[in-house]
Design a protein around this motif. Sequence first.
Motif, mmCIF file in Angstrom:
data_model
loop_
_atom_site.group_PDB
_atom_site.id
_atom_site.type_symbol
_atom_site.label_atom_id
_atom_site.label_comp_id
_atom_site.label_asym_id
_atom_site.label_seq_id
_atom_site.Cartn_x
_atom_site.Cartn_y
_atom_site.Cartn_z
ATOM 1 N N UNK A 259 0.681 -1.369 -0.308
ATOM 2 C CA UNK A 259 -0.033 0.395 -0.039
ATOM 3 C C UNK A 259 0.748 1.186 -0.011
ATOM 4 N N UNK B 128 1.662 1.846 -3.717
ATOM 5 C CA UNK B 128 1.295 2.647 -4.805
ATOM 6 C C UNK B 128 1.142 3.655 -3.773
ATOM 7 N N UNK C 143 -4.977 13.081 -1.851
ATOM 8 C CA UNK C 143 -5.977 13.388 -1.182
ATOM 9 C C UNK C 143 -6.591 11.658 -0.388
ATOM 10 N N UNK C 144 -6.732 10.756 -1.349
ATOM 11 C CA UNK C 144 -7.154 9.548 -1.073
ATOM 12 C C UNK C 144 -7.296 8.965 -2.585
ATOM 13 N N UNK C 145 -6.923 7.692 -2.194
ATOM 14 C CA UNK C 145 -6.527 6.719 -3.144
ATOM 15 C C UNK C 145 -7.258 5.755 -3.086
ATOM 16 N N UNK C 146 -8.273 4.496 -3.459
ATOM 17 C CA UNK C 146 -9.230 3.309 -3.326
ATOM 18 C C UNK C 146 -8.714 2.833 -4.063
ATOM 19 N N UNK C 147 -8.406 1.245 -3.955
ATOM 20 C CA UNK C 147 -8.286 0.750 -4.574
ATOM 21 C C UNK C 147 -9.711 -0.297 -4.478
ATOM 22 N N UNK C 148 -10.034 -0.563 -5.378
ATOM 23 C CA UNK C 148 -11.587 -1.315 -5.593
ATOM 24 C C UNK C 148 -10.812 -2.748 -6.252
ATOM 25 N N UNK C 149 -10.573 -4.019 -5.711
ATOM 26 C CA UNK C 149 -10.273 -5.655 -5.902
ATOM 27 C C UNK C 149 -11.552 -6.280 -5.865
ATOM 28 N N UNK D 70 -12.583 -7.095 -2.266
ATOM 29 C CA UNK D 70 -12.369 -6.108 -1.142
ATOM 30 C C UNK D 70 -12.070 -5.467 -1.661
ATOM 31 N N UNK E 100 -8.849 -1.897 5.073
ATOM 32 C CA UNK E 100 -9.108 -2.489 3.797
ATOM 33 C C UNK E 100 -10.782 -3.423 5.203
ATOM 34 N N UNK E 101 -11.228 -3.125 3.707
ATOM 35 C CA UNK E 101 -12.825 -3.728 3.588
ATOM 36 C C UNK E 101 -12.572 -4.679 2.602
ATOM 37 N N UNK F 174 -18.126 2.377 -0.930
ATOM 38 C CA UNK F 174 -16.536 3.146 -1.175
ATOM 39 C C UNK F 174 -17.468 4.570 -0.319
ATOM 40 N N UNK G 244 -14.764 5.741 2.464
ATOM 41 C CA UNK G 244 -14.444 6.726 2.602
ATOM 42 C C UNK G 244 -14.607 7.630 3.494
#
Lengths: 125, 146
Positions: A49, A52, A70-76, A79, A94-95, A101, A105
Motif C-alpha cells: 500500500x 502504491x 488526498x485519497x486513493x481507493x483500490x477496488x479489487x 475487497x 481494508x474492507x 466506497x 471514505x
Amino acid sequence: MLKPRALTQVLHQANTGGVRSTILLNNEGSLVSFAGNGDKESKVTSAITSNVWFAYEKHGKNALSAEETKLIFLDCENGRVAMTRVASMILCMFADKSVGMGLLKAKLQALSRYLDEPLQQVASG
Amino acid sequence: CRSSFLPSRVLPFEVVLLRFVAMADELEDFVRKLLPTVDGLEAILITDRDGVIVLKASTPSMPEAAARPNFLATYPISCEQASKLGLGTNQNLVCMYDNYQVVQMNYLPLVVTLLAREDANTGLLLGLRASLDSCLEELKQAVEVP
C-alpha cells in the motif's frame, strides 16, 4: 509520547460493518500500528500500500502539479482498500466488497480527522 | 493479386488493416461521445501496459503531462502489486488530488484512464465501466497476442 496500545484501540474502532483491518504507516512505508484480521501479512500489505501511495504521489506532482494526494481507493475483486494521509503518516483501511466506497471514505476521513492533531504533536515533539 | 493465393477463410492483410482502422475510428467516436456524459470529465485515455496511448478523447483543458507514458504506466505496476494484497485482482483505482481525480480501470493488456476535475462524480466515472466493457473486449482481442 505515542501510546501504542491506545493507538491500536483507536484503529480497532473503525473495524466494524465490513472493515477488516486498519493500519498506520510512516513516511518510509513501515508499519506503525495495525488493528484487525490478517496480522501475519501486515508487513507485506503495508509495503504494497505504501508503494502504491508513493507512486501516485510522485507521478501526480509531476503530471498534474498536484500539491497533495488526498485519497486513493483500490477496488479489487474481493475487497476494497482506502488510503489517506494523516499528519506525516498514511492511514489505510481494508474492507469487504460489500462496503460502499462512500462509506469507506467517510470512515477513513473521520478517523483521519480524529488522529490528525495527536499525530501532529508526536511528529513535532 | 495477393488474395488469390490465400485460403478463403483468411482475409488479406490489407482488409484486416482496413477493418482495424474502421474499428479504431468507431471506437474513438464512441469514446468521444462518452466525454460529456459526466460533468467534469476531461479525458478518456486507453493505453497499453507501458502507458502508450491507443485511443484518446480529451477536452482542450486536459493537462498534457497527464497523457505521458510515465504517468499512465503507474497503474499496471500498482495493479499488479495491489493484486497481491489478498483481495483478488484489482479492477479499478481511484486517486484524488487537490484539483483532479484519476480513475484507472484494469482491462490488461489495456488500461483505461479517466481524468476528471476533483468535483466530478466518482460514482458516475466508475459507472462508465459498463459502457466501455463491450468495446474494450473487441479492442483487447485485437491487441492480445494469440
